[in-house]
Design a protein around this motif. Structure first.
Motif, PDB file in Angstrom:
ATOM      1  N   PHE A 206     -13.846  -3.479   7.503  1.00  0.00           N
ATOM      2  CA  PHE A 206     -13.093  -2.258   7.217  1.00  0.00           C
ATOM      3  C   PHE A 206     -11.649  -2.405   7.690  1.00  0.00           C
ATOM      4  N   TYR A 207     -11.499  -2.979   8.904  1.00  0.00           N
ATOM      5  CA  TYR A 207     -10.148  -3.203   9.417  1.00  0.00           C
ATOM      6  C   TYR A 207      -9.388  -4.201   8.550  1.00  0.00           C
ATOM      7  N   LEU A 208     -10.103  -5.177   7.978  1.00  0.00           N
ATOM      8  CA  LEU A 208      -9.458  -6.169   7.116  1.00  0.00           C
ATOM      9  C   LEU A 208      -8.905  -5.513   5.853  1.00  0.00           C
ATOM     10  N   ILE A 209      -9.678  -4.571   5.254  1.00  0.00           N
ATOM     11  CA  ILE A 209      -9.210  -3.858   4.066  1.00  0.00           C
ATOM     12  C   ILE A 209      -7.945  -3.063   4.395  1.00  0.00           C
ATOM     13  N   GLN A 210      -7.968  -2.428   5.561  1.00  0.00           N
ATOM     14  CA  GLN A 210      -6.799  -1.658   5.971  1.00  0.00           C
ATOM     15  C   GLN A 210      -5.575  -2.571   6.130  1.00  0.00           C
ATOM     16  N   LYS A 211      -5.796  -3.741   6.732  1.00  0.00           N
ATOM     17  CA  LYS A 211      -4.688  -4.673   6.919  1.00  0.00           C
ATOM     18  C   LYS A 211      -4.146  -5.155   5.586  1.00  0.00           C
ATOM     19  N   ILE A 212      -5.045  -5.387   4.603  1.00  0.00           N
ATOM     20  CA  ILE A 212      -4.579  -5.824   3.269  1.00  0.00           C
ATOM     21  C   ILE A 212      -3.756  -4.731   2.587  1.00  0.00           C
ATOM     22  N   ALA A 213      -4.257  -3.470   2.705  1.00  0.00           N
ATOM     23  CA  ALA A 213      -3.523  -2.351   2.106  1.00  0.00           C
ATOM     24  C   ALA A 213      -2.151  -2.183   2.740  1.00  0.00           C
ATOM     25  N   VAL A 214      -2.109  -2.287   4.043  1.00  0.00           N
ATOM     26  CA  VAL A 214      -0.835  -2.167   4.745  1.00  0.00           C
ATOM     27  C   VAL A 214       0.093  -3.307   4.349  1.00  0.00           C
ATOM     28  N   GLY A 215      -0.482  -4.505   4.184  1.00  0.00           N
ATOM     29  CA  GLY A 215       0.329  -5.640   3.768  1.00  0.00           C
ATOM     30  C   GLY A 215       0.912  -5.442   2.384  1.00  0.00           C
ATOM     31  N   LEU A 216       0.108  -4.914   1.483  1.00  0.00           N
ATOM     32  CA  LEU A 216       0.614  -4.657   0.127  1.00  0.00           C
ATOM     33  C   LEU A 216       1.728  -3.615   0.141  1.00  0.00           C
ATOM     34  N   ILE A 217       1.531  -2.603   0.984  1.00  0.00           N
ATOM     35  CA  ILE A 217       2.567  -1.579   1.083  1.00  0.00           C
ATOM     36  C   ILE A 217       3.856  -2.176   1.624  1.00  0.00           C
ATOM     37  N   THR A 218       3.694  -3.102   2.527  1.00  0.00           N
ATOM     38  CA  THR A 218       4.869  -3.723   3.149  1.00  0.00           C
ATOM     39  C   THR A 218       5.694  -4.500   2.134  1.00  0.00           C
ATOM     40  N   ILE A 219       5.035  -5.135   1.155  1.00  0.00           N
ATOM     41  CA  ILE A 219       5.766  -5.969   0.187  1.00  0.00           C
ATOM     42  C   ILE A 219       5.967  -5.240  -1.150  1.00  0.00           C
ATOM     43  N   TRP A 220       6.023  -3.895  -1.118  1.00  0.00           N
ATOM     44  CA  TRP A 220       6.169  -3.135  -2.367  1.00  0.00           C
ATOM     45  C   TRP A 220       7.430  -3.501  -3.148  1.00  0.00           C
TER      46      TRP A 220
END
Length: 303
Positions: free
Chosen positions: A261-275
């Motif tokens: 679950f934490y990994l999914i959150q990290k991926i989402a945050v990463g995608l947001i970071t490189i918008w």
């Protein structure tokens, strides 16, 4: 004539008797002297060493000793020697008792318990100081503790001439100080005075050390046990404990779910970071597709 012969015979017998008695007394005297000498020899042989108790008129000796021996129990012998030194008016300046571990193995005896087996040999290096007049007593007490004596050395250093020389040096330094005090005050006088005082202090320190070494003898002692000892120490079976807690399915599965679950959150945050990058890529893809869509109708018309 016959009477004279008888008298001479009696005189001869009497003289022989007196000679025999004198000879017997002399023999007895020689035996007593021999017995006394033998007793003295036994006393000397029973003593630790003549060097330890040696006393010579008008001579002064600094005495030291070094003993290397094997004993039954190093710890008990150490305690005994320290007590003997204290009783004789001395003190211990160094004591380093330690065990040299030869091997160390662990054997599991049950699922929860194990036995740690250590093979070791104990030894101790000591240095003690004892009043010189009682050095022989201490060496006798130490000798009584031995199983086997590896070596023993006793040294008596004659310092009579050194003490006499120190006295002469003291007089010289004192005379030099008096001569310096008569000089006119200047930088050289101050320097000479300081140098002379420093030399006097060093001489006094040397005299104190000699006096202390004359009063107290230094004895270096090395003791060890002749055989290897074995220590059995009950401990916990750590291997079984490690296996017991090495893997827990429910706990590990729960942790894996949470970490996923934490990994999914990290991926989402990463995608947001490189918008911004994603936006630029989306624009590029849009124009490429639009260009392709325009090119297709043009090709159809030309045909």
């Amino acid at each position: 004539m016959k009477t004279t012969y008888i008298q001479l015979s009696l005189s001869a017998v009497l003289l022989l008797s007196i000679y025999s008695c004198k000879k017997g007394e002399a023999t007895a005297t020689q035996y007593e002297a021999s017995a006394t000498a033998d007793s003295a020899a036994v006393m000397v042989s029973d003593s630790v060493s003549s060097a330890a108790t040696m006393s010579v008129k008008e001579k002064q000796f600094i005495k030291t000793a070094d003993v290397n021996m094997e004993v039954k129990d190093v710890y008990e012998t150490t305690i005994s020697i320290e007590k003997s030194v204290q009783d004789l008016g001395g003190f211990v300046t160094h004591s380093n008792l330690h065990s040299n571990v030869v091997s160390e193995d662990t054997y599991n005896t049950s699922s929860d318990e194990a036995m740690l087996v250590k093979k070791y040999q104990t030894e101790n290096t000591m240095q003690v100081r004892v009043p010189t007049v009682r050095l022989g007593e201490l060496l006798t007490l130490i000798n009584d503790k031995k199983l086997f004596l590896n070596s023993r050395s006793i040294n008596a250093e004659d310092v009579t001439s050194s003490i006499k020389y120190a006295e002469l040096e003291g007089k010289r330094i004192k005379k030099t100080g008096e001569n310096i005090s008569q000089l006119k005050t200047n930088k050289d006088k101050v320097k000479m005075g300081n140098d002379n005082m420093s030399e006097e202090n060093l001489q006094q320190l040397a005299n104190l050390n000699v006096t202390d070494n004359l009063k107290y003898s230094t004895v270096d002692i090395y003791i060890k046990e002749p055989k290897i000892r074995i220590a059995e120490i009950a401990i916990t079976n750590t291997k079984n404990i490690d296996n017991k807690y090495k893997f827990n399915f429910i706990y590990d599965a729960k942790n894996a779910f949470v970490e996923g679950f934490y990994l999914i959150q990290k991926i989402a945050v990463g995608l947001i970071t490189i918008w911004p990058v994603l936006l630029i890529m989306a624009v590029i893809i849009y124009f490429i597709r639009r260009r392709k869509s325009i090119q297709k109708p043009n090709q159809s018309i030309s045909e």
